[in-house]
Each structure stands twice: as structure tokens, then as C-alpha cells.
Design a protein around this motif. Structure first.
Motif, PDB file in Angstrom:
ATOM      1  N   GLY A 134      38.767  37.146  47.701  1.00 37.13           N
ATOM      2  CA  GLY A 134      37.845  37.984  47.955  1.00 37.13           C
ATOM      3  C   GLY A 134      37.540  37.950  49.243  1.00 37.13           C
ATOM      4  N   ALA A 135      37.474  39.138  50.297  1.00 41.01           N
ATOM      5  CA  ALA A 135      37.540  39.076  52.090  1.00 41.01           C
ATOM      6  C   ALA A 135      35.598  37.884  52.238  1.00 41.01           C
ATOM      7  CB  ALA A 135      36.821  40.630  51.970  1.00 41.01           C
ATOM      8  N   SER A 155      44.756  38.654  46.225  1.00 39.84           N
ATOM      9  CA  SER A 155      44.433  37.351  45.950  1.00 39.84           C
ATOM     10  C   SER A 155      43.690  36.843  45.013  1.00 39.84           C
ATOM     11  CB  SER A 155      43.485  37.104  46.863  1.00 39.84           C
ATOM     12  OG  SER A 155      42.614  37.775  46.920  1.00 39.84           O
ATOM     13  N   SER A 156      43.837  37.725  43.695  1.00 41.66           N
ATOM     14  CA  SER A 156      42.962  37.622  42.527  1.00 41.66           C
ATOM     15  C   SER A 156      44.209  37.465  41.146  1.00 41.66           C
ATOM     16  CB  SER A 156      42.293  38.937  42.153  1.00 41.66           C
ATOM     17  OG  SER A 156      43.060  40.258  41.702  1.00 41.66           O
ATOM     18  N   ARG A 157      45.164  38.074  40.740  1.00 40.96           N
ATOM     19  CA  ARG A 157      46.583  37.073  40.772  1.00 40.96           C
ATOM     20  C   ARG A 157      47.381  36.246  40.750  1.00 40.96           C
ATOM     21  NH1 ARG A 157      47.393  42.081  36.388  1.00 40.96           N
ATOM     22  NH2 ARG A 157      45.302  42.933  35.925  1.00 40.96           N
ATOM     23  N   ILE A 204      47.996  40.314  50.716  1.00 42.15           N
ATOM     24  CA  ILE A 204      49.112  40.887  50.106  1.00 42.15           C
ATOM     25  C   ILE A 204      49.512  41.227  48.903  1.00 42.15           C
ATOM     26  CG2 ILE A 204      50.472  38.337  51.191  1.00 42.15           C
ATOM     27  CD1 ILE A 204      49.590  37.473  47.943  1.00 42.15           C
ATOM     28  N   GLY A 205      50.636  42.237  49.228  1.00 40.51           N
ATOM     29  CA  GLY A 205      50.956  42.667  47.430  1.00 40.51           C
ATOM     30  C   GLY A 205      50.732  42.330  46.945  1.00 40.51           C
ATOM     31  N   SER A 206      51.976  41.532  46.860  1.00 40.00           N
ATOM     32  CA  SER A 206      53.077  40.969  45.635  1.00 40.00           C
ATOM     33  C   SER A 206      53.803  39.707  46.763  1.00 40.00           C
ATOM     34  CB  SER A 206      53.693  40.942  44.584  1.00 40.00           C
ATOM     35  OG  SER A 206      54.695  41.616  45.200  1.00 40.00           O
ATOM     36  N   LEU A 207      53.595  38.157  46.111  1.00 38.20           N
ATOM     37  CA  LEU A 207      54.465  37.255  47.069  1.00 38.20           C
ATOM     38  C   LEU A 207      55.132  36.428  45.702  1.00 38.20           C
ATOM     39  CD1 LEU A 207      54.731  35.629  49.406  1.00 38.20           C
ATOM     40  CD2 LEU A 207      52.326  34.351  48.785  1.00 38.20           C
ATOM     41  N   ALA A 208      56.125  36.074  45.854  1.00 31.30           N
ATOM     42  CA  ALA A 208      56.948  34.529  45.467  1.00 31.30           C
ATOM     43  C   ALA A 208      57.460  33.766  46.438  1.00 31.30           C
ATOM     44  CB  ALA A 208      57.896  35.230  44.820  1.00 31.30           C
ATOM     45  N   VAL A 219      54.038  22.624  32.763  1.00 31.17           N
ATOM     46  CA  VAL A 219      53.015  23.049  32.560  1.00 31.17           C
ATOM     47  C   VAL A 219      52.219  24.401  33.361  1.00 31.17           C
ATOM     48  CG1 VAL A 219      51.010  22.101  33.549  1.00 31.17           C
ATOM     49  CG2 VAL A 219      52.441  20.787  32.848  1.00 31.17           C
ATOM     50  N   ARG A 220      52.436  25.135  33.218  1.00 29.80           N
ATOM     51  CA  ARG A 220      52.114  26.834  34.230  1.00 29.80           C
ATOM     52  C   ARG A 220      50.484  26.918  34.533  1.00 29.80           C
ATOM     53  NH1 ARG A 220      54.962  29.833  29.535  1.00 29.80           N
ATOM     54  NH2 ARG A 220      57.067  28.431  29.853  1.00 29.80           N
ATOM     55  N   TYR A 221      50.425  28.039  34.701  1.00 33.72           N
ATOM     56  CA  TYR A 221      48.741  27.663  35.215  1.00 33.72           C
ATOM     57  C   TYR A 221      48.923  30.231  35.309  1.00 33.72           C
ATOM     58  CZ  TYR A 221      46.995  23.418  36.759  1.00 33.72           C
ATOM     59  OH  TYR A 221      46.375  22.299  36.786  1.00 33.72           O
ATOM     60  N   LEU A 222      47.729  29.969  34.772  1.00 37.10           N
ATOM     61  CA  LEU A 222      47.109  31.435  34.741  1.00 37.10           C
ATOM     62  C   LEU A 222      45.952  32.108  35.804  1.00 37.10           C
ATOM     63  CD1 LEU A 222      48.061  34.538  35.114  1.00 37.10           C
ATOM     64  CD2 LEU A 222      47.325  34.524  32.248  1.00 37.10           C
ATOM     65  N   LYS A 223      45.989  32.532  37.260  1.00 37.48           N
ATOM     66  CA  LYS A 223      45.291  33.394  37.634  1.00 37.48           C
ATOM     67  C   LYS A 223      44.751  34.300  37.442  1.00 37.48           C
ATOM     68  CE  LYS A 223      42.349  33.223  41.356  1.00 37.48           C
ATOM     69  NZ  LYS A 223      42.834  33.408  42.797  1.00 37.48           N
ATOM     70  N   VAL A 224      43.231  35.238  36.802  1.00 37.17           N
ATOM     71  CA  VAL A 224      43.595  37.029  36.781  1.00 37.17           C
ATOM     72  C   VAL A 224      41.404  36.576  36.980  1.00 37.17           C
ATOM     73  CG1 VAL A 224      43.000  38.859  35.403  1.00 37.17           C
ATOM     74  CG2 VAL A 224      44.977  36.915  34.893  1.00 37.17           C
ATOM     75  N   ASP A 225      41.691  36.868  38.496  1.00 33.64           N
ATOM     76  CA  ASP A 225      39.991  36.764  38.844  1.00 33.64           C
ATOM     77  C   ASP A 225      39.766  35.672  38.803  1.00 33.64           C
ATOM     78  OD1 ASP A 225      40.853  39.761  39.149  1.00 33.64           O
ATOM     79  OD2 ASP A 225      40.008  39.875  37.174  1.00 33.64           O
ATOM     80  N   LYS A 226      38.530  35.736  37.899  1.00 37.99           N
ATOM     81  CA  LYS A 226      37.878  34.523  38.323  1.00 37.99           C
ATOM     82  C   LYS A 226      38.140  33.678  36.467  1.00 37.99           C
ATOM     83  CE  LYS A 226      34.941  34.430  41.590  1.00 37.99           C
ATOM     84  NZ  LYS A 226      34.628  32.924  42.979  1.00 37.99           N
ATOM     85  N   ASP A 227      38.641  33.819  36.119  1.00 36.78           N
ATOM     86  CA  ASP A 227      39.253  33.084  34.926  1.00 36.78           C
ATOM     87  C   ASP A 227      41.097  32.283  34.933  1.00 36.78           C
ATOM     88  OD1 ASP A 227      37.328  33.957  33.342  1.00 36.78           O
ATOM     89  OD2 ASP A 227      37.970  35.566  33.111  1.00 36.78           O
TER      90      ASP A 227
END
Lengths: 416, 249
Positions: B130-131, B70-72, B41-45, B85-93
Motif C-alpha cells: 500500500g501507499a 504490491s498485493s499479490r 507495477i502492473g505485473s512483474l516476473a 518450496v513456494r510462497y503465495l501472498k494475497v493481500d495480508k495473507d
């Protein structure tokens, strides 16, 4: 003074029941104080024994990076050149044994439920030379040639509903973060004096862990047994010195000595004993009020007698001294009875012990020990209790004594 | 009676044919490439709903999420118990923000292994990206039917050590190229988790799984049902969407 003492002594025992009640109150308060102090001392000693014998050993060595992330038990920071490190430690005076361990996070499942656990991979044959967990194991400890064997705390086993001979599934991440799960046979249940081992201890052999977690020989820590010392301070000093020596010789390593862990434990224990001190204070206050009440009653019931004494020429100061003496006698006798009761309690706690297991059942009080709690003699605290008992008695009788001394002779003689 | 036997034989033959025997012959890599195409996906909400079945009770969590590739991703819970409550995923963090304490913590170490908000999906599952072909050797092992749909059955064997699951078995819808069923295995060969797709929807030329159920096979019963609704693809996102500032704002 001799006459005054005789009068005071006779007066104290003239009202036998009242005096006996006051002495019993004091004896009970002081005796419990001495007994509780003995138990607290015993708890501290047992807690420290647990640190050395069951959880941390005399010295725990890991890398500084591991120690920074210790709470997450990472498998990323193993000890390099563990052989050289072991040789160094074993060459030091007072070091008796060294063993390797690797801690890891996982979950234990009985097929129905799964519980998160902090597990330990230990070396059978070497681990027991450092820590004495096998002494508390029902069933058997890990065997050198054993395969897929697991030892766990009896409380954890009860939570999972498993027993000796049952199979459980241990799941964990390998060193490379791949999920793994395998069945292990429960060969031993730990019922030790260390509550954390009973409620969450999970042990597998280092050989099993090596394959299960893809460790490739990785060890996260070394535990060290040092010669036992009678004096606690000496044992702490020995471990502190060895830790300092090791950190100087191997930069990048973190050595946690028994001194470090023990001092932290005692600080925590001190904070906990403050609340118990408050309870003891309240009991002493009740005893003090009892003494004041006894002396005050004595003043009121003998006001006419005070008038007669004054008429015979007793000075107000002597009247005051008489009542203070009565309080003092109560204090001394009460304190002596309290110390005697305390010694009896201490003897029971020291030689028989307090069976926490049967008294508290499944309730976890958050105490640092489990099983039979043994007390410890503390003559210093007994002396403090006796002095405090007499001082409280004297303080409590001060006001009634003053009141008696202030009375006019005529008013006292006419008092009904 | 003969008529009955004939009908039974006909039914069996039809079932065998429907069991995916008629799917075109594609290589495992081609199948996986088409699955990745659907998933890329490019972006998805979207608005997400997690129903966590704990056996004795079911917890329901609702959240709004946006993702870029798939990384953010950025997730904010809106159900009353976890509101804010919020989550933020950036790559492996991965970071988590607690509104009551106004505190942001980084999820690391053994916390990553725990179920996200008590669900059967671990934080690490959420971090996998990742693929698939880069991390696994993919093998086509046959064709089967899942929920009446013909599927390719793929077996994935890890070719790198740093993957969550050593082996996976996937049932890929042979016409829509979405995963209808997946089994995740431990290094020991033990089945750890199983997921099943419950709903698949078409968005333009893309098929997308909008509802799935994940079960932890080390426990009996229970599971987590994850449903997406109000999906919007290729939405414009603010530049600071995946920043720690926005997480604690």
C-alpha cells in the motif's frame, strides 16, 4: 514337606558363592526396579508440582478465541472485564489468589545475537501469590516499582552470554503489530525445577509491558492459586469443578484446570515410563536366567545325589518339588535382598535426592524437572517386585526340576 | 602551500555542492509520489537471489517470482536445498507450500515475525503493501549524499498504529526517485533495521532497485542481500496464478 524343605535349604547354602551371586543379581535387578520406580513416581509428582507452582497454576483462564490460537500467543484476544472475573474467582471456596498475565512473542538480543523467546508480562506483588517462581530466582524478582527490569532463565542467559546487571534488548510487536525494541536490565536469573523456565523463561512487569506493547490494559490470561490438597485427586477435582463453574458463568471463556493439564502430563509420563519398563523387564529377565542357571548347575552337579535320593525311595514328584523349593528359597531370599536394597535406594533418593544438575551438567534430557530429583515411597510396587522375584525364580527352576525328576535311577547313579 | 590550501578549499566546496545542495525544491509528498510511481507495477516476473549472511556462513537461496501490484505475489525456490518450496501472498495473507510433505500451511501469528527462509526480511516485511503516504506523515528533513548520489532525506512518522515501523528515515535518490538507504525504527526510537540499495537499473521510463542489502541492527554483523535479475514488467499471467490450487500443484 518339612524334610524336603530342610534338604532344599541345606542344598541352597551348600554352594555359597553360586547362591550369593544369584541373590546379588536378583537383589540388584529388583532393587534398581524399586529405585527407578521411586524416581519415576518422584518425577511425576515434581512435574505435577511444577504445573501448579511454576507454570500453569491451579486454573488458567483465557478467552476461547485466544486458546484456539494459543500457539501464536496473539495479543488480539484479551480478557474482557477482568475485574469482574477476578471478583468471581476470589469469591469461590478454596481460591486463594488470582493474578493477571499477558504472554507475547519476541526476541532477546545481547547486541550480537538474537534469540526468539516467548515472554510473559506478570504482575509483581500478585504473581508470586499464585506461582512460586521468585523462590527460584538468583538476584531479585520483578519489583512493583521497578522499571525496565527483566528476569530470565539461567540457561537462556548462558546462551546469550549475559548475567545479572547486564542489559539486553527485547524486541516484540505491539498490540497493533508495530515493531518495538527496548533495553531491559537483567535483575534475576531463574534456576527452578521446571526446565522450560530455565531455558526459555522471560518475564517483565505488566507495567513495563503495557507501555512496551501498547497493551492498554490488555490481559491474555488469569492464573489462580487454590488451597493445597494432600491428595492429588482432590486437587484435580477442585480445579475441574472451578473450571466448569467458571465456564458456565462466563460463556466464551476457556478455563484450563490443573486436572486437565495434570492428566495430560501423566499420560505423557506413562508413555515415557513404558521405555523404562522395558529396561526393567530386561533386567528381570537377566535375573531369571541367573536363577535358572544356578538351579540347572545344581541339578547337574547333583545328578548322582538325585540317583541316591531316588534309590532311597524319593518319588520323581518329590525330586521335582525339591528343586522347585530350592528355586523358591533363592527367589524369596533374593527378593528380600532386592526389596532391602530398593528400600535403601528409595531412602537415599527420598532424603538426599538425585542431583540432576551435577550429574547431567548442561545436557538437556527432555525430562520434566530440573535440579534435585526426589524419589517417592511406593510400597505397592515393592510388593509387586517381591512377588515377581519369587515367581521368576519358581518359573526359572521349573524346567531343571522337571529334568531332575525325569532321570532314571541307574543313569543318575552312573553319571560322572 | 597556498596552492594546496586553495585546492583543499575547492574540493570541500565541490563536495558540499555535490551533497545534494543542488536538487530542485520538491515537497515530501511529491518526492514520495514519484517513488511510488517507480515502485508501482502492473505485473512483474523476475529471478531472485537471496544471500543470507549468518556471520559464520552464507546461505544462498534462488527463486522465481511473479507479482501483481504490491498485493499479490508467487514465489518458488529453485536452489537445491529448498527446491519446490513456494510462497503465495494475497493481500495480508501468506501461505507456504512444502513439496516433501506436500503440505500447505498458512503463515500466521508469531511465525510472521520470523525471518523469511532464515533471512533478515521477516514475513511481515514482505506483507507490507500500500501507499506509504496512507500510513505515514512524511517530512523532508534535508539533502545528503549516499554513495555519491544526491538524495532527499525523508522522515516518516506513523499516523496509524498498525504499521510495522513507527518511524522510518529514507534517503531518496534526487534524480531517479528510488530509495537508496532506509532506516527503520522501533516505537522506542531504537534502530531496528537498515537497508541499502546496491544496484539501480532503468526499465523504460522507470528506475528500479534491483539489488539491496537488509541488516537487522539488533544483531551484530550479518545481513541479507537481495538481488533481482531477468526482470520482465507487465507480463501476462494466468488467471489462477495467485491461487492455492497453483501453490500446491
Amino acid at each position: 514337606m518339612g524334610t524336603l524343605f530342610k534338604i532344599a535349604w541345606r542344598n541352597v547354602w551348600r554352594h555359597g558363592k553360586r547362591t550369593a551371586l544369584t541373590i546379588v543379581t536378583m537383589a540388584f535387578g529388583l532393587g534398581l526396579f524399586i529405585g527407578m520406580d521411586s524416581m519415576l513416581k518422584g518425577m511425576d509428582r515434581s512435574g505435577l508440582d511444577n504445573i501448579v507452582a511454576l507454570t500453569d497454576s491451579s486454573l488458567r483462564v483465557s478467552t476461547a478465541a485466544y486458546e484456539e490460537e494459543r500457539r501464536s500467543y496473539p495479543l488480539a484476544h484479551g480478557l474482557q472485564d477482568a475485574e469482574r472475573l477476578e471478583a468471581f474467582l476470589l469469591s469461590r471456596p478454596r481460591v486463594q489468589a488470582v493474578a493477571r498475565r499477558t504472554r507475547f512473542v519476541g526476541s532477546l538480543s545481547n547486541g550480537v545475537d538474537a534469540l526468539p523467546v516467548l515472554a510473559v508480562a506478570a504482575e509483581p506483588g500478585r504473581d508470586e501469590r499464585v506461582l512460586s517462581i521468585p523462590d527460584f530466582v538468583e538476584g531479585s524478582w520483578l519489583k512493583a516499582g521497578g522499571e525496565r527490569e527483566l528476569v530470565l532463565g539461567f540457561r537462556l542467559a548462558a546462551d546469550l552470554g549475559v548475567g545479572l546487571g547486564d542489559w539486553v534488548t527485547l524486541a516484540a510487536r505491539t498490540k497493533y503489530d508495530a515493531q518495538n525494541a527496548d533495553d531491559f536490565k537483567v535483575v534475576g536469573l531463574i534456576n527452578s525445577s521446571e526446565p522450560s523456565l530455565n531455558s526459555s523463561g522471560v518475564f517483565i512487569s505488566m507495567r513495563d509491558a503495557d507501555g512496551f506493547l501498547d497493551l492498554e490494559g490488555l490481559t491474555t490470561e488469569l492464573i489462580v492459586a487454590m488451597e493445597r490438597r494432600v491428595n492429588l485427586k482432590d486437587a484435580m477435582a477442585d480445579s475441574d469443578a472451578l473450571a466448569a463453574e467458571l465456564e458456565a458463568a462466563f460463556p466464551g471463556l476457556d478455563a484450563r484446570s490443573f486436572g486437565d493439564v495434570g492428566r495430560e502430563f501423566l499420560e505423557l509420563a506413562k508413555a515415557k515410563s513404558k521405555s523404562i519398563g522395558l529396561i526393567i523387564g530386561i533386567m528381570m529377565l537377566i535375573a531369571g536366567v541367573g536363577i535358572a542357571n544356578t538351579v540347572l548347575m545344581s541339578v547337574y552337579s547333583r545328578i548322582r545325589e538325585i540317583g541316591v535320593l531316588r534309590a532311597f525311595g524319593f518319588k520323581p514328584r518329590e525330586i521335582s518339588r525339591l528343586f522347585l523349593l530350592e528355586g523358591g528359597i533363592l527367589g524369596v531370599v533374593g527378593s528380600a535382598a532386592g526389596v532391602a536394597f530398593g528400600v535403601a535406594l528409595d531412602a537415599y533418593f527420598i532424603y538426599v535426592g538425585f542431583p540432576m544438575e551435577s550429574m547431567m551438567g548442561e545436557i538437556d534430557m527432555g525430562l520434566p524437572i530440573w535440579g534435585n530429583l526426589y524419589g517417592e515411597w511406593n510400597p505397592q510396587q515393592m510388593a509387586v517386585a517381591a512377588v515377581v522375584g519369587v515367581a521368576v525364580a519358581l518359573l526359572a527352576s521349573r524346567a531343571p526340576a522337571k529334568r531332575a525328576a525325569r532321570m532314571e535311577v541307574t543313569n543318575a547313579l552312573r553319571f560322572v | 602551500m597556498r596552492k594546496l590550501i586553495f585546492l583543499a578549499a575547492l574540493a570541500a566546496a565541490t563536495a558540499a555542492s555535490a551533497a545534494g545542495q543542488g536538487l530542485p525544491a520538491l515537497s515530501a509528498e511529491e518526492i514520495m509520489r514519484r517513488v511510488d510511481e517507480n515502485n508501482t507495477i502492473g505485473s512483474l516476473a523476475y529471478v531472485g537471489l537471496m544471500e543470507i549472511d549468518l556471520g559464520k556462513r552464507v546461505l544462498t537461496k534462488e527463486f522465481r517470482a511473479v507479482a501483481q501490484g504490491s498485493s499479490r505475489s508467487f514465489v518458488e525456490f529453485v536452489n537445491p536445498e529448498d527446491r519446490g518450496v513456494r510462497y503465495l501472498k494475497v493481500d495480508k495473507d501468506l501461505w507456504m507450500y512444502f513439496p516433501a510433505e506436500q503440505e500447505t500451511i498458512k503463515i500466521s501469528g508469531h511465525l510472521l515475525k520470523e525471518g523469511m527462509m532464515g533471512s533478515d526480511v521477516s514475513y511481515e516485511d514482505a506483507l507490507e503493501s500500500g501507499a506509504v503516504a496512507e500510513r505515514y506523515d512524511i517530512k523532508l528533513v534535508g539533502q545528503e549524499t549516499v554513495d555519491g548520489r544526491p538524495c532527499y532525506v525523508l522522515e516518516l512518522d506513523a499516523k496509524v498504529r498498525a504499521v510495522s515501523y513507527e518511524r522510518q528515515k529514507l534517503w531518496i535518490d534526487g534524480e531517479r526517485f528510488v530509495t537508496l538507504r532506509a532506516e527503520m525504527y522501533a516505537r522506542s526510537g531504537r534502530l531496528l533495521k537498515e537497508s541499502r540499495s546496491l544496484a539501480v537499473q532503468r526499465f523504460g521510463g522507470r528506475w528500479f532497485v534491483t539489488s539491496m542489502r537488509m541488516e537487522d541492527k539488533l544483531k551484530r554483523g550479518g545481513g541479507t542481500t537481495f538481488t533481482m535479475r531477468e526482470l520482465q514488467f507487465d507480463v501476462a499471467l494466468p488467471a489462477d496464478m495467485f491461487s492455492l490450487q497453483r501453490l500446491s500443484r
